[in-house]
Design a protein around this motif. Structure first.
Motif, PDB file in Angstrom:
ATOM      1  N   HIS A 158       0.827  -1.205   0.000  1.00  0.00           N
ATOM      2  CA  HIS A 158       0.000   0.000   0.000  1.00  0.00           C
ATOM      3  C   HIS A 158       0.866   1.261   0.000  1.00  0.00           C
ATOM      4  N   ASN A 159       1.894   1.282   0.849  1.00  0.00           N
ATOM      5  CA  ASN A 159       2.782   2.440   0.926  1.00  0.00           C
ATOM      6  C   ASN A 159       4.047   2.279   0.085  1.00  0.00           C
ATOM      7  N   ASN A 160       4.143   1.142  -0.657  1.00  0.00           N
ATOM      8  CA  ASN A 160       5.280   0.887  -1.543  1.00  0.00           C
ATOM      9  C   ASN A 160       6.619   0.970  -0.811  1.00  0.00           C
ATOM     10  N   THR A 161       6.771   0.155   0.221  1.00  0.00           N
ATOM     11  CA  THR A 161       8.031   0.103   0.955  1.00  0.00           C
ATOM     12  C   THR A 161       8.448  -1.348   1.177  1.00  0.00           C
ATOM     13  N   ILE A 162       9.759  -1.572   1.211  1.00  0.00           N
ATOM     14  CA  ILE A 162      10.355  -2.851   1.610  1.00  0.00           C
ATOM     15  C   ILE A 162      11.342  -2.537   2.713  1.00  0.00           C
ATOM     16  N   SER A 163      11.184  -3.187   3.852  1.00  0.00           N
ATOM     17  CA  SER A 163      12.091  -2.952   4.970  1.00  0.00           C
ATOM     18  C   SER A 163      12.791  -4.247   5.350  1.00  0.00           C
ATOM     19  N   LEU A 164      14.004  -4.111   5.850  1.00  0.00           N
ATOM     20  CA  LEU A 164      14.810  -5.245   6.308  1.00  0.00           C
ATOM     21  C   LEU A 164      15.181  -4.991   7.762  1.00  0.00           C
ATOM     22  N   ASN A 165      14.781  -5.900   8.630  1.00  0.00           N
ATOM     23  CA  ASN A 165      15.032  -5.752  10.066  1.00  0.00           C
ATOM     24  C   ASN A 165      14.465  -4.436  10.609  1.00  0.00           C
ATOM     25  N   GLY A 166      13.291  -4.055  10.100  1.00  0.00           N
ATOM     26  CA  GLY A 166      12.611  -2.871  10.598  1.00  0.00           C
ATOM     27  C   GLY A 166      13.095  -1.566  10.023  1.00  0.00           C
ATOM     28  N   LYS A 167      13.987  -1.584   9.005  1.00  0.00           N
ATOM     29  CA  LYS A 167      14.529  -0.361   8.417  1.00  0.00           C
ATOM     30  C   LYS A 167      14.230  -0.326   6.930  1.00  0.00           C
ATOM     31  N   THR A 168      13.695   0.819   6.457  1.00  0.00           N
ATOM     32  CA  THR A 168      13.561   1.032   5.026  1.00  0.00           C
ATOM     33  C   THR A 168      14.913   1.488   4.487  1.00  0.00           C
ATOM     34  N   GLY A 169      14.999   1.715   3.188  1.00  0.00           N
ATOM     35  CA  GLY A 169      16.279   2.076   2.589  1.00  0.00           C
ATOM     36  C   GLY A 169      17.056   0.855   2.138  1.00  0.00           C
ATOM     37  N   VAL A 170      16.363  -0.282   1.998  1.00  0.00           N
ATOM     38  CA  VAL A 170      17.016  -1.496   1.525  1.00  0.00           C
ATOM     39  C   VAL A 170      17.099  -1.468   0.003  1.00  0.00           C
ATOM     40  N   LEU A 171      18.178  -2.025  -0.531  1.00  0.00           N
ATOM     41  CA  LEU A 171      18.344  -2.153  -1.973  1.00  0.00           C
ATOM     42  C   LEU A 171      18.214  -3.614  -2.370  1.00  0.00           C
ATOM     43  N   VAL A 172      17.699  -3.846  -3.569  1.00  0.00           N
ATOM     44  CA  VAL A 172      17.447  -5.201  -4.040  1.00  0.00           C
ATOM     45  C   VAL A 172      18.323  -5.487  -5.254  1.00  0.00           C
ATOM     46  N   MET A 173      19.059  -6.606  -5.204  1.00  0.00           N
ATOM     47  CA  MET A 173      19.916  -7.026  -6.311  1.00  0.00           C
ATOM     48  C   MET A 173      19.362  -8.300  -6.918  1.00  0.00           C
ATOM     49  N   LEU A 174      19.574  -8.461  -8.215  1.00  0.00           N
ATOM     50  CA  LEU A 174      19.270  -9.703  -8.905  1.00  0.00           C
ATOM     51  C   LEU A 174      20.575 -10.228  -9.483  1.00  0.00           C
ATOM     52  N   ASP A 175      21.068 -11.340  -8.922  1.00  0.00           N
ATOM     53  CA  ASP A 175      22.361 -11.911  -9.318  1.00  0.00           C
ATOM     54  C   ASP A 175      23.485 -10.898  -9.224  1.00  0.00           C
ATOM     55  N   GLY A 176      23.516 -10.167  -8.104  1.00  0.00           N
ATOM     56  CA  GLY A 176      24.598  -9.233  -7.857  1.00  0.00           C
ATOM     57  C   GLY A 176      24.453  -7.894  -8.542  1.00  0.00           C
ATOM     58  N   ARG A 177      23.337  -7.662  -9.240  1.00  0.00           N
ATOM     59  CA  ARG A 177      23.118  -6.401  -9.938  1.00  0.00           C
ATOM     60  C   ARG A 177      21.942  -5.679  -9.289  1.00  0.00           C
ATOM     61  N   LEU A 178      22.227  -4.526  -8.724  1.00  0.00           N
ATOM     62  CA  LEU A 178      21.174  -3.776  -8.057  1.00  0.00           C
ATOM     63  C   LEU A 178      20.155  -3.277  -9.070  1.00  0.00           C
ATOM     64  N   MET A 179      18.892  -3.369  -8.688  1.00  0.00           N
ATOM     65  CA  MET A 179      17.789  -3.029  -9.589  1.00  0.00           C
ATOM     66  C   MET A 179      17.430  -1.562  -9.390  1.00  0.00           C
ATOM     67  N   ARG A 180      17.924  -0.739 -10.278  1.00  0.00           N
ATOM     68  CA  ARG A 180      17.898   0.702 -10.089  1.00  0.00           C
ATOM     69  C   ARG A 180      16.572   1.296 -10.580  1.00  0.00           C
ATOM     70  N   MET A 181      15.616   1.383  -9.681  1.00  0.00           N
ATOM     71  CA  MET A 181      14.324   1.974  -9.989  1.00  0.00           C
ATOM     72  C   MET A 181      13.664   2.400  -8.690  1.00  0.00           C
ATOM     73  N   SER A 182      12.612   3.194  -8.800  1.00  0.00           N
ATOM     74  CA  SER A 182      11.925   3.643  -7.597  1.00  0.00           C
ATOM     75  C   SER A 182      11.259   2.457  -6.911  1.00  0.00           C
ATOM     76  N   MET A 183      10.951   2.620  -5.612  1.00  0.00           N
ATOM     77  CA  MET A 183      10.439   1.501  -4.840  1.00  0.00           C
ATOM     78  C   MET A 183       9.083   1.019  -5.354  1.00  0.00           C
ATOM     79  N   ASP A 184       8.188   1.933  -5.762  1.00  0.00           N
ATOM     80  CA  ASP A 184       6.901   1.482  -6.274  1.00  0.00           C
ATOM     81  C   ASP A 184       7.068   0.717  -7.580  1.00  0.00           C
ATOM     82  N   GLN A 185       8.012   1.161  -8.442  1.00  0.00           N
ATOM     83  CA  GLN A 185       8.275   0.438  -9.680  1.00  0.00           C
ATOM     84  C   GLN A 185       8.961  -0.900  -9.398  1.00  0.00           C
TER      85      GLN A 185
END
Length: 818
Positions: A158-185
């Motif tokens: 709903h708010n388009n967030t992904i948090s890790l251990n209670g903190k937002t600002g996490v980055l997501v990689m696919l096979d070592g390559r960070l997926m550079r796009m906004s969080m909702d996208q």
């Protein structure tokens, strides 16, 4: 003393009596046969005395052989068993058997399949690794579904967030390559990608210096499967499902490996017809409507998504020490939605107003990437790796609305040029191009010290234009909020890192390093001069990891890292997007990057994992906040910086094996959190306890049947001026294996107790600029209907697939920030 001297003399005599046996193993052409097994056997009873593995040059050696008569047996896959003549070893003699020639069998040994299972959760110095394929629920699910079932990960769609251990600002990689796009996208992308080819999810809350310093909460790396088996192999997966509406997906991958050339490709299709229900009840000061108002606002959406993804690539081994590769990938598709929003606004000294709006929304997204790389083994254990990447991302969105805003008598209110014009549209067009070059070097200086270093350069250009327009006399004109905005951003980032890995002793390892990053972010054109940016930042990010092995089953580690989170391009863009008659979504070009300090202690005993993380964030970036803006009276919903955030997080994973057919896994993540914000009328601080609990119960039955009961619980938590309620999700999966090569059938039932609701309160903690006091509740599709998916998977070719090599290409950080 005399006895002691006699013992020493006997040991000396015995030690001088042993001998050495060696030889060379080759085929009939004289080519060495590495990894062959050499076994020394006593001639009298064929007892095994010693064994050795043949090295790359075909040589084997056995030390400490007692005098006697022996024969040598050599075995290798694809070759006939060799048995030497009986030979005698004398005291202190070095016996060289010379070249031992073995012939091929003319047929290959049938594949030996060893069945074993990894723990569902494994601890590393950087964090924890989740072995996705251990879960029945993985196939047929989206990557987002799998991610939100991972320990410590909370996904708020709903708010388009992904948090890790209670903190937002996490980055997501696919096979070592960070997926550079906004969080909702990014959430849209992960929700449209099949998890059928996912092997692991690495949750790294303290990544080392060789990774980009981006991501104050850490990095989530999604590792896909890629076969390294000789020959041709792959798999096909088909999924069909239904909740309130239909779901379908298909995925296929193929790999052809000749030893020198490895070709791979994959394709996936995703279709999902979803449902969402949002209700907001409360009060706020709405100057554009006349002052304090009570309202009841409802939005119903039924989005339909269709996406395709494809990948092609090749790895070519030029010689024993050189490999080159290239790959291209594309993900794209569209989303259509016709939401219906309506609400009621009541005033003390004015009649009640009614808002009713029908939207016709559409968006088209495309994301392409090209990669070239070179791996080179140099002399004396040195290695060189270089990457060149180009990323291109674009999105086109258009939303038309037909609205009515009437009083209790049915008469329209407001003027045609206001924010609540009867006919409106908002549009957004964004194009992002990113060029990345990366060079990594490693050198094993000696047996105990290894050096790693590298440099990276990134250049990004973002071109975005957006706005809200009203239809007046048949002509589209800019809305009162502002004219359509053309916002072009440039960013250049240079980075260099150096790391030393030191093996202090057989049980102790120290890894110390640092990464320096310099970034320049600037704009060359903006509709609002207040939003022009020219920001430079240079900073050193140190990291240190210390680990100590207690025994064969337990160890502990201690680490310290520093990280940065730069605002995404979407967060910085000065766009406007329609929300309701009194509010708009917009970016914030004045956002500052967030700096994080992490101190972590970890301990594991067998498969029991424990860690304690202390973290300090300066200027953490918060999601949608209620603030004032350029137009007086309009509510602006945009990201803001908090002052700071502190947290102490405990993570514990406890596996329990009841018997051979039932095992469990429980993970708790949570602790104490504290933050401060000052973008509200009054500075505010909050301290609270929160956490999450993940569990899985796995059952194995006869005749290829198995089952899984899994789920998670997220406790009450707080962020900025929001407080979020707890929620619980429980899932059920059933699986039938049809035997080797015949595939499997899986039935997955998501959210069996209908817990898919997300509730939050705004303005209960402190007062915002509009004195908002709102209760929001969002129902996902699983809250109102049972979500069932049936998946069939069929492998072909080689039966054994290794996970895809986790190669961190140069496009890391950039993919996450697109």
């Amino acid at each position: 003393m005399k006895s002691f001297i006699i013992c020493l003399l006997n040991l000396f005599i015995a030690g001088s009596a042993v001998a050495q046996v060696s030889g060379r193993v080759a085929d009939t052409t004289g080519k060495p046969i590495p990894l062959a097994a050499a076994v020394l056997m006593r001639s009298t009873d064929s007892a095994i005395i010693s064994s050795a593995t043949v090295n790359d040059t075909g040589i084997f050696r056995m030390d400490g052989v007692q005098p006697g008569k022996y024969f040598m047996r050599i075995t290798a896959v694809g070759y006939q068993t060799y048995k030497s003549a009986v030979f005698e070893v004398s005291q202190g003699q070095q016996t060289d058997l010379g070249r031992l020639v073995i012939a091929q069998t003319g047929r290959q040994l049938g594949e030996v399949v060893i069945h074993a299972s990894k723990p569902q959760v494994q601890q590393t110095a950087e964090g924890v690794t989740v072995n996705v394929q251990n879960s029945i629920m993985s196939q047929g699910s989206s990557i987002l579904d799998v991610l939100q079932r991972s320990p410590g990960v909370i996904v708020d769609q709903h708010n388009n967030t992904i948090s890790l251990n209670g903190k937002t600002g996490v980055l997501v990689m696919l096979d070592g390559r960070l997926m550079r796009m906004s969080m909702d996208q990014l959430i849209t992308l992960l929700n449209s990608m099949s998890a059928d080819n996912i092997a692991q999810i690495e949750l790294m809350n303290t990544p080392p210096a060789k990774y980009d310093a981006e991501g104050n909460a850490g990095i989530i790396n999604i590792v896909t499967k890629k076969s390294k088996k000789r020959g041709t192999n792959g798999s096909v997966t088909l999924t069909g499902g239904y909740g309130m509406y239909e779901k379908a997906s298909a995925a296929a991958n193929i790999n052809h490996n000749t030893g020198k050339v490895n070709l791979y490709g994959s394709y996936s299709y995703w279709h999902s017809h979803d449902f969402g229900h949002l209700n907001a009840v409360g009060s706020e000061i709405a100057p554009i409507l006349g002052g304090q108002t009570d309202f009841n606002y409802t939005g119903i959406s039924k989005p339909v998504s269709n996406y395709n993804a494809a990948e092609l690539g090749a790895d070519i081994k030029l010689d024993t020490g050189t490999t080159v590769g290239a790959g291209i990938s594309y993900w794209g598709g569209g989303n259509t939605n016709r939401p219906h929003n309506y609400g009621y606004y009541a005033f003390e000294d004015a009649p009640t107003l009614t808002y009713n709006s029908f939207f016709n929304n559409s968006s088209r997204l495309g994301n392409g990437e090209a990669n070239l790389y070179l791996d080179k083994n140099l002399a004396h254990g040195q290695k060189l790796h270089t990457d060149l990447d180009y990323l291109y991302y674009q999105i086109h969105s258009l939303s038309n609305s037909q609205s009515s805003f009437t009083d209790s008598q049915g008469n329209p209110v407001g003027s045609s040029d206001s924010l609540y014009s009867p006919t409106q549209r908002d549009f957004g067009n964004t194009k992002i191009g990113v060029l990345i070059g990366k060079l990594d070097y490693s050198n094993q200086l000696n047996k105990k010290i290894k050096l790693e270093g590298g440099v990276k350069a990134t250049y990004t250009r973002t071109d975005a234009n957006s706005g809200i327009e009203n239809l007046e006399n048949g002509v589209w004109v800019p809305n009162v909020v502002g004219s359509a905005n053309n916002f072009i951003t440039y960013e250049a980032i240079g980075a260099a890192y150096l790391t030393f890995n030191v093996q202090i002793d057989s049980a102790t390892t120290l890894t110390a390093g640092a990464r320096y990053e310099y970034s320049h972010n600037y704009t060359d054109k903006s509709a609002d001069t207040n939003y022009r940016v020219d920001r430079r930042l240079g900073r050193l990010f140190p990291s240190i990891f210390f680990s100590r092995k207690i025994n064969d089953n337990s160890s502990w580690n201690l680490s310290y890292t520093e990280r940065i989170t730069r605002p995404s391009f979407n967060d910085l863009a000065s766009y406007v997007s329609y929300n309701d008659p009194v509010s708009v979504f917009t970016g914030n070009p004045l956002l500052k990057p967030a700096i994080t300090h992490n101190l972590k202690f970890g301990y594991n005993d067998h498969d029991y994992l424990f860690s304690l993380l202390f973290s300090r964030n300066n200027d953490p970036i918060l999601g949608t906040q209620v603030v004032t803006g350029p137009v007086t009276g309009v509510v602006y919903l945009r990201p803001e910086n908090a002052d700071w955030q502190n947290s102490v997080t405990l993570q514990a994973t406890v596996p329990v094996k009841v018997n051979d057919w039932w095992d469990m896994n429980y993970t708790f993540t949570g602790g104490l959190k504290q933050y401060k914000i000052s973008f509200t009328p009054q500075t505010f601080e909050k301290t609270f306890l929160s956490g999450s609990f993940n569990f899985s119960e796995n059952f194995k039955f006869q005749h290829g049947f198995s089952a899984e009961l899994s789920g998670y619980y997220n406790s009450h938590s707080y962020s900025s001026t929001w407080s979020a309620y707890s929620n619980t999700i429980v899932n059920l999966g059933l699986k039938k294996e049809f035997g080797e090569g015949k595939g499997s059938l899986k039935l997955a039932v998501a959210d069996i107790f209908r817990g898919g609701s997300y509730q939050s309160d705004l303005g209960r903690l402190t007062v915002d600029a509009f004195n908002s006091k709102v209760h929001v509740i969002y129902y996902g599709e699983s809250k109102l209907a049972t979500m069932v998916k049936l998946t069939y998977n069929r492998p072909f070719g080689s039966k054994t697939a290794k996970k895809r090599q986790n190669r961190d290409s140069g496009s890391g950080e950039e993919r996450s920030r697109l």
